[in-house]
Write a protein that holds these residues in place. Structure first.
Motif, PDB file in Angstrom:
ATOM      1  N   ILE A 249       0.833  -1.209   0.000  1.00 19.75           N
ATOM      2  CA  ILE A 249       0.000   0.000   0.000  1.00 19.75           C
ATOM      3  C   ILE A 249       0.865   1.256   0.000  1.00 19.75           C
ATOM      4  O   ILE A 249       0.776   2.095  -0.892  1.00 19.75           O
ATOM      5  CB  ILE A 249      -0.944   0.035   1.220  1.00 19.75           C
TER       6      ILE A 249
ATOM      7  N   GLU B 296       1.898   0.941  -4.044  1.00 20.33           N
ATOM      8  CA  GLU B 296       0.694   1.572  -4.586  1.00 20.33           C
ATOM      9  C   GLU B 296       0.805   3.097  -4.588  1.00 20.33           C
ATOM     10  O   GLU B 296       0.413   3.753  -5.541  1.00 20.33           O
ATOM     11  CB  GLU B 296      -0.523   1.127  -3.767  1.00 20.33           C
ATOM     12  N   GLN B 297       1.343   3.646  -3.509  1.00 20.10           N
ATOM     13  CA  GLN B 297       1.429   5.107  -3.403  1.00 20.10           C
ATOM     14  C   GLN B 297       2.763   5.640  -3.928  1.00 20.10           C
ATOM     15  O   GLN B 297       3.035   6.826  -3.787  1.00 20.10           O
ATOM     16  CB  GLN B 297       1.191   5.542  -1.958  1.00 20.10           C
TER      17      GLN B 297
ATOM     18  N   LYS C 147      -6.325  -4.024   2.080  1.00 19.01           N
ATOM     19  CA  LYS C 147      -5.865  -4.628   0.838  1.00 19.01           C
ATOM     20  C   LYS C 147      -6.694  -4.091  -0.327  1.00 19.01           C
ATOM     21  O   LYS C 147      -7.924  -3.977  -0.241  1.00 19.01           O
ATOM     22  CB  LYS C 147      -5.962  -6.150   0.926  1.00 19.01           C
ATOM     23  N   GLU C 148      -6.020  -3.769  -1.412  1.00 18.20           N
ATOM     24  CA  GLU C 148      -6.678  -3.146  -2.557  1.00 18.20           C
ATOM     25  C   GLU C 148      -7.877  -3.959  -3.052  1.00 18.20           C
ATOM     26  O   GLU C 148      -8.936  -3.402  -3.342  1.00 18.20           O
ATOM     27  CB  GLU C 148      -5.665  -2.962  -3.686  1.00 18.20           C
ATOM     28  N   THR C 149      -7.747  -5.275  -3.110  1.00 24.87           N
ATOM     29  CA  THR C 149      -8.836  -6.118  -3.618  1.00 24.87           C
ATOM     30  C   THR C 149      -9.999  -6.266  -2.643  1.00 24.87           C
ATOM     31  O   THR C 149     -11.042  -6.792  -3.008  1.00 24.87           O
ATOM     32  CB  THR C 149      -8.298  -7.528  -3.972  1.00 24.87           C
TER      33      THR C 149
ATOM     34  N   ARG D 133     -11.271  -3.537  -0.918  1.00 19.23           N
ATOM     35  CA  ARG D 133     -11.868  -2.206  -0.709  1.00 19.23           C
ATOM     36  C   ARG D 133     -13.229  -2.082  -1.387  1.00 19.23           C
ATOM     37  O   ARG D 133     -13.566  -2.842  -2.274  1.00 19.23           O
ATOM     38  CB  ARG D 133     -10.924  -1.135  -1.266  1.00 19.23           C
TER      39      ARG D 133
END
Length: 150
Positions: free
Chosen positions: A27, A31-32, A83-85, A87
């Motif tokens: 994350i 991701e960022q 976790k991105e999946t 959200r």
């Protein structure tokens, strides 16, 4: 169903710690696109707790709960991640509700401070936090300090 656990560092299994750090790095660093020292030595301090939310034996949410005097003068939350999946279904709100519940259990009646990414200001305001600083840059990302008074 999400299973929530709040554990000090020495009670995390090796696999839990690996998954926790992997989630945070995925994350906050990947991701960022923000290279920074994720392992800041706060994870291992006595009285710091790691809230992990697991589903199907996989960590999908986490937060670090810190006593007063480590990151802020007051109790604080940090490394809040989902976790991105996972959200889009209210998991972030569940995570904050559980984190606040655990903070109250460990440090009853204490004020809680956070350094929130600016774009999440409204999200945290929905949980009672109020801005206490101007926007500032941290690791190239706009942040704002917020407080939940008890």
């Amino acid at each position: 169903m999400i299973i929530w656990q709040t554990l000090p560092f020495n009670k995390l299994s090796t696999l839990q710690f690996h998954e926790l750090i992997k989630l945070r790095i995925n994350i906050f660093v990947v991701e960022q696109t923000c290279p920074y020292p994720e392992l800041d030595d706060k994870d291992i301090i006595d009285d710091v707790y790691h809230l992990v939310g697991s589903q199907n034996d996989e960590i999908i949410a986490c937060a670090r709960l810190l006593p007063a005097g480590i990151s802020y003068e007051n109790v604080s939350l940090g490394r809040v991640a989902t976790k991105e999946t996972a959200r889009g279904n209210g998991l972030g709100h569940q995570l904050i509700i559980e984190a606040l519940k655990q903070c109250e259990q460990h440090w009853p009646g204490k004020t809680i401070d956070i350094g929130a990414q600016e774009y999440l200001q409204t999200f945290y305001q929905n949980h009672g936090f109020k801005p206490i600083s101007e926007v500032y840059m941290e690791d190239g990302i706009p942040h704002i300090d917020m407080r939940l008074n008890k």
